[in-house]
Design a protein around this motif. Structure first.
Motif, PDB file in Angstrom:
ATOM      1  N   GLY A   1      -0.918  -1.515 -10.323  1.00  0.00           N
ATOM      2  CA  GLY A   1      -1.601  -2.443  -9.433  1.00  0.00           C
ATOM      3  C   GLY A   1      -1.037  -2.390  -8.031  1.00  0.00           C
ATOM      4  O   GLY A   1      -0.093  -1.656  -7.740  1.00  0.00           O
ATOM      5  N   CYS A   2      -1.656  -3.149  -7.151  1.00  0.00           N
ATOM      6  CA  CYS A   2      -1.223  -3.182  -5.757  1.00  0.00           C
ATOM      7  C   CYS A   2      -1.185  -4.641  -5.313  1.00  0.00           C
ATOM      8  O   CYS A   2      -1.339  -5.552  -6.114  1.00  0.00           O
ATOM      9  CB  CYS A   2      -2.183  -2.359  -4.897  1.00  0.00           C
ATOM     10  SG  CYS A   2      -1.572  -2.034  -3.218  1.00  0.00           S
ATOM     11  N   GLY A   3      -0.974  -4.865  -4.035  1.00  0.00           N
ATOM     12  CA  GLY A   3      -0.926  -6.227  -3.525  1.00  0.00           C
ATOM     13  C   GLY A   3      -1.424  -6.287  -2.102  1.00  0.00           C
ATOM     14  O   GLY A   3      -1.744  -5.272  -1.493  1.00  0.00           O
ATOM     15  N   GLY A   4      -1.486  -7.489  -1.562  1.00  0.00           N
ATOM     16  CA  GLY A   4      -1.984  -7.674  -0.209  1.00  0.00           C
ATOM     17  C   GLY A   4      -3.081  -8.719  -0.186  1.00  0.00           C
ATOM     18  O   GLY A   4      -3.624  -9.099  -1.224  1.00  0.00           O
TER      19      GLY A   4
ATOM     20  N   ALA B   1       0.834  -1.203   0.000  1.00  0.00           N
ATOM     21  CA  ALA B   1       0.000   0.000   0.000  1.00  0.00           C
ATOM     22  C   ALA B   1       0.872   1.258   0.000  1.00  0.00           C
ATOM     23  O   ALA B   1       0.569   2.238  -0.702  1.00  0.00           O
ATOM     24  CB  ALA B   1      -0.916   0.001   1.221  1.00  0.00           C
ATOM     25  N   HIS B   2       1.962   1.215   0.765  1.00  0.00           N
ATOM     26  CA  HIS B   2       2.875   2.351   0.816  1.00  0.00           C
ATOM     27  C   HIS B   2       3.525   2.586  -0.544  1.00  0.00           C
ATOM     28  O   HIS B   2       3.616   3.733  -1.006  1.00  0.00           O
ATOM     29  CB  HIS B   2       3.958   2.113   1.871  1.00  0.00           C
ATOM     30  CG  HIS B   2       5.017   3.168   1.905  1.00  0.00           C
ATOM     31  ND1 HIS B   2       4.811   4.423   2.436  1.00  0.00           N
ATOM     32  CD2 HIS B   2       6.306   3.168   1.447  1.00  0.00           C
ATOM     33  CE1 HIS B   2       5.905   5.148   2.319  1.00  0.00           C
ATOM     34  NE2 HIS B   2       6.827   4.411   1.724  1.00  0.00           N
ATOM     35  N   ARG B   3       3.964   1.511  -1.194  1.00  0.00           N
ATOM     36  CA  ARG B   3       4.598   1.648  -2.503  1.00  0.00           C
ATOM     37  C   ARG B   3       3.592   2.116  -3.560  1.00  0.00           C
ATOM     38  O   ARG B   3       3.929   2.877  -4.464  1.00  0.00           O
ATOM     39  CB  ARG B   3       5.235   0.327  -2.918  1.00  0.00           C
ATOM     40  CG  ARG B   3       6.545   0.045  -2.171  1.00  0.00           C
ATOM     41  CD  ARG B   3       7.275  -1.169  -2.679  1.00  0.00           C
ATOM     42  NE  ARG B   3       6.737  -2.406  -2.151  1.00  0.00           N
ATOM     43  CZ  ARG B   3       6.143  -3.338  -2.870  1.00  0.00           C
ATOM     44  NH1 ARG B   3       6.007  -3.176  -4.176  1.00  0.00           N
ATOM     45  NH2 ARG B   3       5.684  -4.444  -2.319  1.00  0.00           N
ATOM     46  N   PHE B   4       2.354   1.644  -3.435  1.00  0.00           N
ATOM     47  CA  PHE B   4       1.299   2.097  -4.340  1.00  0.00           C
ATOM     48  C   PHE B   4       1.084   3.607  -4.195  1.00  0.00           C
ATOM     49  O   PHE B   4       1.047   4.343  -5.185  1.00  0.00           O
ATOM     50  CB  PHE B   4      -0.007   1.366  -4.033  1.00  0.00           C
ATOM     51  CG  PHE B   4      -1.176   1.821  -4.866  1.00  0.00           C
ATOM     52  CD1 PHE B   4      -1.476   1.194  -6.066  1.00  0.00           C
ATOM     53  CD2 PHE B   4      -1.971   2.884  -4.457  1.00  0.00           C
ATOM     54  CE1 PHE B   4      -2.549   1.615  -6.839  1.00  0.00           C
ATOM     55  CE2 PHE B   4      -3.047   3.318  -5.227  1.00  0.00           C
ATOM     56  CZ  PHE B   4      -3.332   2.679  -6.418  1.00  0.00           C
ATOM     57  N   GLN B   5       0.945   4.060  -2.949  1.00  0.00           N
ATOM     58  CA  GLN B   5       0.707   5.476  -2.697  1.00  0.00           C
ATOM     59  C   GLN B   5       1.876   6.338  -3.166  1.00  0.00           C
ATOM     60  O   GLN B   5       1.685   7.392  -3.778  1.00  0.00           O
ATOM     61  CB  GLN B   5       0.471   5.711  -1.203  1.00  0.00           C
ATOM     62  CG  GLN B   5       0.165   7.167  -0.857  1.00  0.00           C
ATOM     63  CD  GLN B   5       0.061   7.387   0.630  1.00  0.00           C
ATOM     64  OE1 GLN B   5       0.847   6.835   1.398  1.00  0.00           O
ATOM     65  NE2 GLN B   5      -0.910   8.177   1.052  1.00  0.00           N
TER      66      GLN B   5
END
Length: 217
Positions: free
Chosen positions: A127-130, A112-116
């Protein structure tokens, strides 16, 4: 995730990337390749038995790849696992000794931090992950509504498609917007599974800290 200078684990990571790597630069781990190892078949499409210790270890690694890739550390590309998680596969044979709950949360927060960070810098992110499963259950549990079968743990056991749809309808503001039942923007409802369920927010969280409440209008 940290294997340091452990030569055996370093070599294992390299061999796993070679065996399961997907893409031109093997930037992801193929879940399809893991499924083949997880359920090996002979020429007559009958399951092959586990004969050696190596077979058992390979099965456990493949199982961990699938669990991480499909449930715990998913990516937008739902068919692969992030190659950066490969070091975690080196503990597959003793996976029960590790704290996967913390691992899942840290991976979710990191992605989430890298996405933001990228979105704020570039204005887009592919895209994101988690763990989508964790995020879904976290969202459902913290809606301001009477929960399904309170006291049952893990919470995923009580949610089926009908209950999820009902919760979504209760939380819907418009056709494509939600948030009607989210009462707190800074802190989610602090609920303890060992206590009687209450829809009333606490003044103090589980760490004894004073909770500042910001409610939606």
């Amino acid at each position: 995730m940290e294997i340091g200078d452990d030569e055996e684990k370093i070599n294992l990571v390299k061999s796993l990337c070679d065996a399961y790597g997907a893409g031109p630069k093997k930037e992801t781990i193929s879940l399809k390749a893991a499924f083949v190892v997880l359920y090996p078949l002979d020429s007559e499409n009958k399951p092959l038995p586990l004969v050696t210790k190596y077979d058992e270890e390979e099965l456990m690694i493949a199982f961990l790849i699938v669990v991480l890739g499909k449930l715990l550390c998913t990516m937008t590309n739902y068919f692969n696992l992030a190659a950066s998680l490969t070091p975690s596969l080196t503990v597959a044979t003793e996976a029960s000794e590790y704290d996967w709950c913390t691992f899942i949360i840290e991976w979710l927060c990191d992605t989430a931090h890298r996405f933001q960070e990228k979105f704020l810098r570039d204005g887009f992110r592919s895209g994101c992950g988690g763990s989508f499963l964790f995020v879904m259950i976290f969202y459902l549990v913290h809606l301001h509504r009477k929960l399904v079968e309170w006291g049952v743990f893990p919470r995923v056991k009580v949610w089926n498609s009908l209950e999820i749809r009902a919760a979504l309808m209760d939380d819907k503001l418009t056709r494509d917007k939600y948030g009607k039942l989210l009462t707190c923007l800074v802190y989610a409802l602090d609920k303890a599974y060992g206590e009687e369920h209450s829809l009333v927010l606490r003044d103090v969280d589980c760490f004894g800290r004073t909770v500042s409440i910001v409610t939606q209008p």
